[in-house]
Design a protein around this motif. Structure first.
Motif, PDB file in Angstrom:
ATOM      1  N   GLU A 106       0.856  -1.171   0.000  1.00  0.00           N
ATOM      2  CA  GLU A 106       0.000   0.000   0.000  1.00  0.00           C
ATOM      3  C   GLU A 106       0.896   1.226   0.000  1.00  0.00           C
ATOM      4  O   GLU A 106       1.957   1.230   0.595  1.00  0.00           O
ATOM      5  CB  GLU A 106      -0.877   0.017   1.255  1.00  0.00           C
ATOM      6  CG  GLU A 106      -2.020  -0.953   1.202  1.00  0.00           C
ATOM      7  CD  GLU A 106      -2.955  -0.753   2.384  1.00  0.00           C
ATOM      8  OE1 GLU A 106      -3.213   0.398   2.763  1.00  0.00           O
ATOM      9  OE2 GLU A 106      -3.412  -1.773   2.903  1.00  0.00           O
ATOM     10  N   GLN A 107       0.420   2.278  -0.685  1.00  0.00           N
ATOM     11  CA  GLN A 107       1.203   3.501  -0.713  1.00  0.00           C
ATOM     12  C   GLN A 107       1.259   4.070   0.696  1.00  0.00           C
ATOM     13  O   GLN A 107       0.239   4.263   1.342  1.00  0.00           O
ATOM     14  CB  GLN A 107       0.565   4.511  -1.672  1.00  0.00           C
ATOM     15  CG  GLN A 107       1.435   5.716  -1.892  1.00  0.00           C
ATOM     16  CD  GLN A 107       0.883   6.610  -2.975  1.00  0.00           C
ATOM     17  OE1 GLN A 107      -0.063   6.251  -3.669  1.00  0.00           O
ATOM     18  NE2 GLN A 107       1.455   7.781  -3.121  1.00  0.00           N
ATOM     19  N   SER A 108       2.481   4.301   1.172  1.00  0.00           N
ATOM     20  CA  SER A 108       2.644   4.700   2.563  1.00  0.00           C
ATOM     21  C   SER A 108       2.404   6.187   2.790  1.00  0.00           C
ATOM     22  O   SER A 108       2.194   6.597   3.916  1.00  0.00           O
ATOM     23  CB  SER A 108       4.039   4.324   3.058  1.00  0.00           C
ATOM     24  OG  SER A 108       4.998   4.979   2.268  1.00  0.00           O
ATOM     25  N   CYS A 109       2.458   6.999   1.732  1.00  0.00           N
ATOM     26  CA  CYS A 109       2.196   8.418   1.951  1.00  0.00           C
ATOM     27  C   CYS A 109       1.388   8.996   0.801  1.00  0.00           C
ATOM     28  O   CYS A 109       1.414   8.504  -0.314  1.00  0.00           O
ATOM     29  CB  CYS A 109       3.493   9.187   2.151  1.00  0.00           C
ATOM     30  SG  CYS A 109       4.638   9.109   0.782  1.00  0.00           S
ATOM     31  N   SER A 110       0.669  10.047   1.127  1.00  0.00           N
ATOM     32  CA  SER A 110      -0.194  10.704   0.152  1.00  0.00           C
ATOM     33  C   SER A 110       0.659  11.550  -0.799  1.00  0.00           C
ATOM     34  O   SER A 110       1.826  11.823  -0.523  1.00  0.00           O
ATOM     35  CB  SER A 110      -1.186  11.603   0.882  1.00  0.00           C
ATOM     36  OG  SER A 110      -0.493  12.697   1.467  1.00  0.00           O
ATOM     37  N   PRO A 111       0.077  11.991  -1.915  1.00  0.00           N
ATOM     38  CA  PRO A 111       0.815  12.871  -2.823  1.00  0.00           C
ATOM     39  C   PRO A 111       1.290  14.153  -2.124  1.00  0.00           C
ATOM     40  O   PRO A 111       2.379  14.645  -2.406  1.00  0.00           O
ATOM     41  CB  PRO A 111      -0.201  13.197  -3.919  1.00  0.00           C
ATOM     42  CG  PRO A 111      -1.154  12.047  -3.900  1.00  0.00           C
ATOM     43  CD  PRO A 111      -1.219  11.603  -2.468  1.00  0.00           C
ATOM     44  N   GLU A 112       0.481  14.654  -1.203  1.00  0.00           N
ATOM     45  CA  GLU A 112       0.876  15.858  -0.460  1.00  0.00           C
ATOM     46  C   GLU A 112       2.123  15.585   0.381  1.00  0.00           C
ATOM     47  O   GLU A 112       3.041  16.398   0.436  1.00  0.00           O
ATOM     48  CB  GLU A 112      -0.261  16.356   0.451  1.00  0.00           C
ATOM     49  CG  GLU A 112      -1.471  16.871  -0.294  1.00  0.00           C
ATOM     50  CD  GLU A 112      -2.430  15.772  -0.746  1.00  0.00           C
ATOM     51  OE1 GLU A 112      -2.339  14.622  -0.243  1.00  0.00           O
ATOM     52  OE2 GLU A 112      -3.260  16.049  -1.611  1.00  0.00           O
ATOM     53  N   GLU A 113       2.140  14.421   1.044  1.00  0.00           N
ATOM     54  CA  GLU A 113       3.302  14.059   1.851  1.00  0.00           C
ATOM     55  C   GLU A 113       4.539  13.870   0.974  1.00  0.00           C
ATOM     56  O   GLU A 113       5.642  14.259   1.360  1.00  0.00           O
ATOM     57  CB  GLU A 113       3.028  12.789   2.659  1.00  0.00           C
ATOM     58  CG  GLU A 113       2.039  12.998   3.783  1.00  0.00           C
ATOM     59  CD  GLU A 113       1.635  11.683   4.453  1.00  0.00           C
ATOM     60  OE1 GLU A 113       1.520  11.683   5.675  1.00  0.00           O
ATOM     61  OE2 GLU A 113       1.436  10.685   3.728  1.00  0.00           O
ATOM     62  N   SER A 114       4.350  13.293  -0.208  1.00  0.00           N
ATOM     63  CA  SER A 114       5.469  13.119  -1.137  1.00  0.00           C
ATOM     64  C   SER A 114       6.034  14.474  -1.558  1.00  0.00           C
ATOM     65  O   SER A 114       7.255  14.659  -1.618  1.00  0.00           O
ATOM     66  CB  SER A 114       5.032  12.353  -2.384  1.00  0.00           C
ATOM     67  OG  SER A 114       4.691  11.049  -2.055  1.00  0.00           O
ATOM     68  N   LEU A 115       5.150  15.420  -1.841  1.00  0.00           N
ATOM     69  CA  LEU A 115       5.590  16.754  -2.239  1.00  0.00           C
ATOM     70  C   LEU A 115       6.345  17.433  -1.104  1.00  0.00           C
ATOM     71  O   LEU A 115       7.398  18.034  -1.310  1.00  0.00           O
ATOM     72  CB  LEU A 115       4.383  17.608  -2.651  1.00  0.00           C
ATOM     73  CG  LEU A 115       4.691  19.021  -3.136  1.00  0.00           C
ATOM     74  CD1 LEU A 115       5.601  18.979  -4.355  1.00  0.00           C
ATOM     75  CD2 LEU A 115       3.408  19.759  -3.446  1.00  0.00           C
ATOM     76  N   ILE A 116       5.841  17.301   0.113  1.00  0.00           N
ATOM     77  CA  ILE A 116       6.518  17.881   1.275  1.00  0.00           C
ATOM     78  C   ILE A 116       7.891  17.249   1.448  1.00  0.00           C
ATOM     79  O   ILE A 116       8.886  17.946   1.692  1.00  0.00           O
ATOM     80  CB  ILE A 116       5.658  17.723   2.551  1.00  0.00           C
ATOM     81  CG1 ILE A 116       4.430  18.642   2.455  1.00  0.00           C
ATOM     82  CG2 ILE A 116       6.462  18.018   3.802  1.00  0.00           C
ATOM     83  CD1 ILE A 116       3.378  18.388   3.508  1.00  0.00           C
ATOM     84  N   ASN A 117       7.970  15.919   1.279  1.00  0.00           N
ATOM     85  CA  ASN A 117       9.260  15.234   1.392  1.00  0.00           C
ATOM     86  C   ASN A 117      10.251  15.752   0.352  1.00  0.00           C
ATOM     87  O   ASN A 117      11.421  15.957   0.646  1.00  0.00           O
ATOM     88  CB  ASN A 117       9.092  13.728   1.251  1.00  0.00           C
ATOM     89  CG  ASN A 117       8.440  13.095   2.462  1.00  0.00           C
ATOM     90  OD1 ASN A 117       8.433  13.672   3.546  1.00  0.00           O
ATOM     91  ND2 ASN A 117       7.881  11.917   2.278  1.00  0.00           N
ATOM     92  N   GLU A 118       9.784  15.956  -0.874  1.00  0.00           N
ATOM     93  CA  GLU A 118      10.656  16.458  -1.936  1.00  0.00           C
ATOM     94  C   GLU A 118      11.113  17.881  -1.642  1.00  0.00           C
ATOM     95  O   GLU A 118      12.270  18.232  -1.871  1.00  0.00           O
ATOM     96  CB  GLU A 118       9.957  16.398  -3.288  1.00  0.00           C
ATOM     97  CG  GLU A 118       9.818  14.993  -3.814  1.00  0.00           C
ATOM     98  CD  GLU A 118       9.090  14.909  -5.147  1.00  0.00           C
ATOM     99  OE1 GLU A 118       8.891  15.960  -5.794  1.00  0.00           O
ATOM    100  OE2 GLU A 118       8.741  13.788  -5.533  1.00  0.00           O
ATOM    101  N   GLU A 119      10.202  18.715  -1.122  1.00  0.00           N
ATOM    102  CA  GLU A 119      10.570  20.088  -0.779  1.00  0.00           C
ATOM    103  C   GLU A 119      11.592  20.106   0.353  1.00  0.00           C
ATOM    104  O   GLU A 119      12.542  20.887   0.328  1.00  0.00           O
ATOM    105  CB  GLU A 119       9.330  20.902  -0.399  1.00  0.00           C
ATOM    106  CG  GLU A 119       8.445  21.209  -1.591  1.00  0.00           C
ATOM    107  CD  GLU A 119       7.131  21.873  -1.208  1.00  0.00           C
ATOM    108  OE1 GLU A 119       6.838  22.019  -0.005  1.00  0.00           O
ATOM    109  OE2 GLU A 119       6.383  22.241  -2.132  1.00  0.00           O
ATOM    110  N   LEU A 120      11.401  19.237   1.343  1.00  0.00           N
ATOM    111  CA  LEU A 120      12.364  19.149   2.437  1.00  0.00           C
ATOM    112  C   LEU A 120      13.716  18.674   1.931  1.00  0.00           C
ATOM    113  O   LEU A 120      14.761  19.172   2.362  1.00  0.00           O
ATOM    114  CB  LEU A 120      11.855  18.212   3.532  1.00  0.00           C
ATOM    115  CG  LEU A 120      10.770  18.783   4.436  1.00  0.00           C
ATOM    116  CD1 LEU A 120      10.233  17.696   5.369  1.00  0.00           C
ATOM    117  CD2 LEU A 120      11.287  19.957   5.237  1.00  0.00           C
TER     118      LEU A 120
END
Length: 184
Positions: A106-120
């Protein structure tokens, strides 16, 4: 690398079609772009190829680079997209027997969380690039390459206490830079 240094090089590249200015730009940014590519593809050879492809693209676009508002972000996006495209292309050509494939997770994070991770991650890379050279080198060897304090001390010809002090300095500065970053 400061914004004024980069702008000066971009002006030389555009106005003088300067290969030496482009080489300086390459030398200033290669390591950072390599780390970004490696973050996505996890293979050194692929990361090198991706970054070289991006620099070839930048050379072809050299007359318009000065118009780019934020060259750091532009290069980050180019490398990220090239990395993702490379992964997609490689997955199409890689044939794996279906028995060898792991069960879908299962996908462990939402698209929003992925975007936040990339920004970080982008903030981290920028902050890392702004560290003093010795701090950055020690931080990368210990935290990213997973080497021991003793190995790093021996490789660099310094004491373990110096390695520890430089690592602490790097961590402290990274925390400070990331926490004070202007996130829009």
């Amino acid at each position: 690398m400061t914004e004024s240094e980069v702008r000066k090089l971009l002006r030389q590249i555009k106005e003088q079609d300067s290969q030496s200015a482009f080489r300086d730009f390459y030398n200033m940014t290669y390591d950072r772009l390599f780390r970004i590519a490696y973050y996505y593809v996890k293979k050194e050879e692929w990361s090198q190829e991706i970054v070289l492809d991006v620099f070839l693209k930048l050379w072809k676009q050299r007359s318009t680079l000065l118009e780019v508002r934020n060259i750091e972000d532009y290069c980050f996006i180019l490398v990220k997209n090239a990395s993702l495209n490379y992964l997609e292309k490689e997955s199409r050509y890689t044939t794996i027997e279906s028995d060898a494939l792991p069960e879908p997770q299962e996908q462990s994070c939402s698209p929003e969380e992925s975007l936040i991770n990339e920004e970080l991650f982008a903030l981290y890379v920028k902050a890392l690039d702004r560290l003093p050279e010795r701090c950055r080198e020690i931080f990368i060897r210990i935290r990213e390459e997973k080497r021991s304090y003793a190995q790093v001390a021996e490789e660099l010809g310094i004491s373990i206490k110096t390695v520890d002090a430089q690592l602490q300095k790097a961590v402290s500065r990274l925390k400070e830079m990331i926490s004070h970053a202007d996130v829009n």
